[in-house]
Design a protein around this motif. Structure first.
Motif, PDB file in Angstrom:
ATOM      1  N   ALA A  93       7.497  17.877  -2.457  1.00 59.38           N
ATOM      2  CA  ALA A  93       7.658  17.573  -1.034  1.00 59.38           C
ATOM      3  C   ALA A  93       6.706  16.460  -0.604  1.00 59.38           C
ATOM      4  N   ALA A  94       5.496  16.444  -1.165  1.00 55.91           N
ATOM      5  CA  ALA A  94       4.553  15.376  -0.845  1.00 55.91           C
ATOM      6  C   ALA A  94       5.057  14.024  -1.331  1.00 55.91           C
ATOM      7  N   LEU A  95       5.738  14.023  -2.488  1.00 54.52           N
ATOM      8  CA  LEU A  95       6.331  12.782  -2.991  1.00 54.52           C
ATOM      9  C   LEU A  95       7.426  12.301  -2.044  1.00 54.52           C
ATOM     10  N   GLU A  96       8.276  13.220  -1.595  1.00 56.33           N
ATOM     11  CA  GLU A  96       9.329  12.850  -0.640  1.00 56.33           C
ATOM     12  C   GLU A  96       8.712  12.326   0.656  1.00 56.33           C
ATOM     13  N   GLN A  97       7.598  12.896   1.063  1.00 53.32           N
ATOM     14  CA  GLN A  97       6.914  12.426   2.265  1.00 53.32           C
ATOM     15  C   GLN A  97       6.405  11.004   2.069  1.00 53.32           C
ATOM     16  N   SER A  98       5.835  10.714   0.891  1.00 57.65           N
ATOM     17  CA  SER A  98       5.340   9.361   0.610  1.00 57.65           C
ATOM     18  C   SER A  98       6.482   8.355   0.557  1.00 57.65           C
ATOM     19  N   GLU A  99       7.604   8.759  -0.030  1.00 57.17           N
ATOM     20  CA  GLU A  99       8.762   7.860  -0.084  1.00 57.17           C
ATOM     21  C   GLU A  99       9.306   7.598   1.315  1.00 57.17           C
ATOM     22  N   ALA A 100       9.321   8.634   2.160  1.00 56.93           N
ATOM     23  CA  ALA A 100       9.769   8.441   3.535  1.00 56.93           C
ATOM     24  C   ALA A 100       8.810   7.534   4.291  1.00 56.93           C
ATOM     25  N   TYR A 101       7.519   7.664   4.021  1.00 55.37           N
ATOM     26  CA  TYR A 101       6.534   6.788   4.660  1.00 55.37           C
ATOM     27  C   TYR A 101       6.748   5.333   4.245  1.00 55.37           C
ATOM     28  N   LYS A 102       7.034   5.130   2.968  1.00 57.39           N
ATOM     29  CA  LYS A 102       7.305   3.758   2.494  1.00 57.39           C
ATOM     30  C   LYS A 102       8.535   3.193   3.190  1.00 57.39           C
ATOM     31  N   ILE A 118       0.841  -1.202   0.000  1.00 58.33           N
ATOM     32  CA  ILE A 118       0.000   0.000   0.000  1.00 58.33           C
ATOM     33  C   ILE A 118       0.874   1.249   0.000  1.00 58.33           C
ATOM     34  N   ALA A 119       1.963   1.225   0.771  1.00 56.24           N
ATOM     35  CA  ALA A 119       2.877   2.371   0.803  1.00 56.24           C
ATOM     36  C   ALA A 119       3.506   2.606  -0.567  1.00 56.24           C
ATOM     37  N   ARG A 120       3.823   1.526  -1.285  1.00 55.68           N
ATOM     38  CA  ARG A 120       4.377   1.680  -2.634  1.00 55.68           C
ATOM     39  C   ARG A 120       3.364   2.339  -3.566  1.00 55.68           C
ATOM     40  N   LEU A 121       2.097   1.968  -3.424  1.00 56.70           N
ATOM     41  CA  LEU A 121       1.055   2.579  -4.253  1.00 56.70           C
ATOM     42  C   LEU A 121       0.876   4.056  -3.923  1.00 56.70           C
ATOM     43  N   LYS A 122       1.047   4.422  -2.651  1.00 55.23           N
ATOM     44  CA  LYS A 122       0.953   5.835  -2.275  1.00 55.23           C
ATOM     45  C   LYS A 122       2.067   6.645  -2.930  1.00 55.23           C
ATOM     46  N   VAL A 123       3.234   6.047  -3.087  1.00 56.81           N
ATOM     47  CA  VAL A 123       4.323   6.727  -3.784  1.00 56.81           C
ATOM     48  C   VAL A 123       3.948   6.962  -5.245  1.00 56.81           C
TER      49      VAL A 123
END
Length: 455
Positions: free
Chosen positions: A147-156, A79-84
């Motif tokens: 920045a939102a993309l970097e946030q999603s990558e950090a979440y993953k 799911i985290a990968r899909l958020k990225v």
């Protein structure tokens, strides 16, 4: 012309001073103090154990296979990968906003007056619209999406590091439970022997019925503990199977004694937390998103400049219909300056500033939380190692006491019950050693995770 250029330069300079065009920079008020680690480990190198890959730290081949399976099939990580991917699509959308929007607008009509022959009109036109980003509206939207993309990558990454740590912790819990089961079963056998000895002493008139009943109760209690440990093993296998994204099944594993870890662990320097801890990077990315949202709120006070035009072929030029048709060309420039929604823009700016301040406070708190986790994990590992040394010394003393009791039974009047008591005490000390050994391993895992390792 020169005067207009000077005015435009002064306008852009004024907007730049208002942060509309500035990129995010880490606030000076956020400092990473060397005292963030309460008891840092002594080392000549600034690198920490987080520099190791999880394969280097967890060398058990069966555990490595489980982690690889979890990385491939875990639901939360997928799911985290899909958020990225979602964040990447949003960033692409914000980048495309710089390009003009083009649309095809074909039209056709039939018109008849008083029953006369209908006239046919058509309009084949292509229109385009382009917003000039003079006041940073599109720029801040694009930077915010980045920045939102970097946030999603950090979440993953945070999900992955947590997954690696959880799988390792569950695996070593199974190994500890295996050892506890063996010792508890041996303890149950000892209590069975104690019960037989107590009954023999009762028949010889050297023990009471109450002593026999108490021994039997202790035996039954240990047998119940065996069943409880077996249940815990089954539940842990089910939990680990679910974590790996597969049906509940038996987990193949090695032994606790075969595990090897470094004798020394390094925490590195606190500054590494900013680059390694995914939750800290996620928190800072959220701060950057809030920063660009504030810039966008400021941009709303300035006019929007849009250029639009159309080109095509039409047979309805003016008030007459001509065949064949003629070219139709038009160009329009518009400037929209907000006037009556000024109160709304002011409110939106206040909200954005408050949210940016909230994100800054969360970022600072994430640093403090990370430091506390590192300190707790380091103390857990250090304390467990000290307890293990004490446990080993205690086991040596109890083994000596057991040998002495066995010799006394052979050459004196000491009965077998005292030998069994010494054996039970030794088994309990061995059980404590197993628990402290697991606590030591858990400290290694927690420190590795707290420093941002596992990605």
């Amino acid at each position: 012309m020169k005067r207009k250029t000077i005015i435009l330069f002064l306008l852009v300079s004024t907007l730049s001073s208002c942060h509309i065009y500035r990129s995010y920079e880490r606030p000076e008020s956020v400092t990473v103090s060397d005292s963030l680690f309460r008891n840092p480990t002594e080392t000549a190198d600034t690198a920490s154990i987080a520099s190791l890959s999880w394969k280097e730290l967890f060398q058990d081949k069966q555990l490595q296979a489980l982690i690889e399976k979890g990385l491939a099939h875990n639901t939360d990580l997928n799911i985290a990968r899909l958020k990225v991917k979602e964040a990447e699509a949003l960033l692409m959308t914000s980048r495309l906003s710089y390009l003009p929007s083009v649309s095809l607008n074909p039209e056709g009509a039939l018109t008849s007056l008083d029953g006369n022959k209908p006239s046919k009109t058509y309009n084949l036109a292509v229109s385009a619209e382009w917003e000039i980003d003079l006041f940073g509206k599109l720029l801040n939207a694009k930077r915010g999406a980045q920045a939102a993309l970097e946030q999603s990558e950090a979440y993953k990454q945070a999900v992955q590091t947590q997954l690696v740590a959880t799988i390792a912790n569950s695996y070593y819990t199974l190994l500890m439970l295996d050892e506890q089961l063996k010792i508890t079963q041996r303890t149950a056998e000892t209590w069975t022997e104690s019960l037989h000895a107590m009954k023999a002493l009762k028949r010889a008139g050297q023990a009471t019925e109450m002593a026999v009943a108490q021994t039997e109760a202790n035996k039954l209690s240990v047998e119940a503990s065996v069943l409880s440990v077996k249940q815990q093993i089954n539940e842990m296998e089910n939990s680990l199977s679910t974590l790996l994204g597969m049906p509940a099944q038996q987990i193949e594993r090695s032994t606790l004694q075969s595990q090897e870890f470094p004798d020394t662990l390094s925490t590195g320097v606190p500054l590494e937390l900013l680059s390694r801890r995914p939750d800290i990077r996620q928190s800072e990315s959220q701060l950057a998103v809030a920063y660009y949202a504030t810039n966008s709120a400021r941009s709303a006070f300035y006019p929007s400049i849009t250029l639009s035009g159309s080109a095509g072929w039409t047979n309805s030029a003016g008030s007459t219909i001509t065949n064949p048709g003629q070219w139709l060309l038009s160009a329009v420039g518009s400037l929209v300056q907000p006037l009556f929604n000024k109160g709304k823009n002011i409110a939106n700016l206040k909200i954005a500033k408050a949210q940016q301040e909230e994100a800054l406070l969360s970022f600072r708190q994430s640093l403090l939380d990370a430091g506390a986790e590192v300190n707790d994990a380091l103390v857990q590992w250090q304390t467990a190692r000290q307890r293990i040394l004490i446990d080993e010394q205690q086991c040596v003393s109890l083994r000596s006491a057991l040998r002495s009791s066995e010799l006394l039974m052979q050459h004196s009047s000491q009965n077998y019950l005292e030998v069994l008591t010494a054996r039970q005490t030794l088994l309990q000390a061995e059980l404590n050693t197993i628990t402290d050994r697991f606590d030591e391993i858990q400290g290694v895992i927690n420190l590795y995770h707290a420093l941002g390792g596992g990605y």
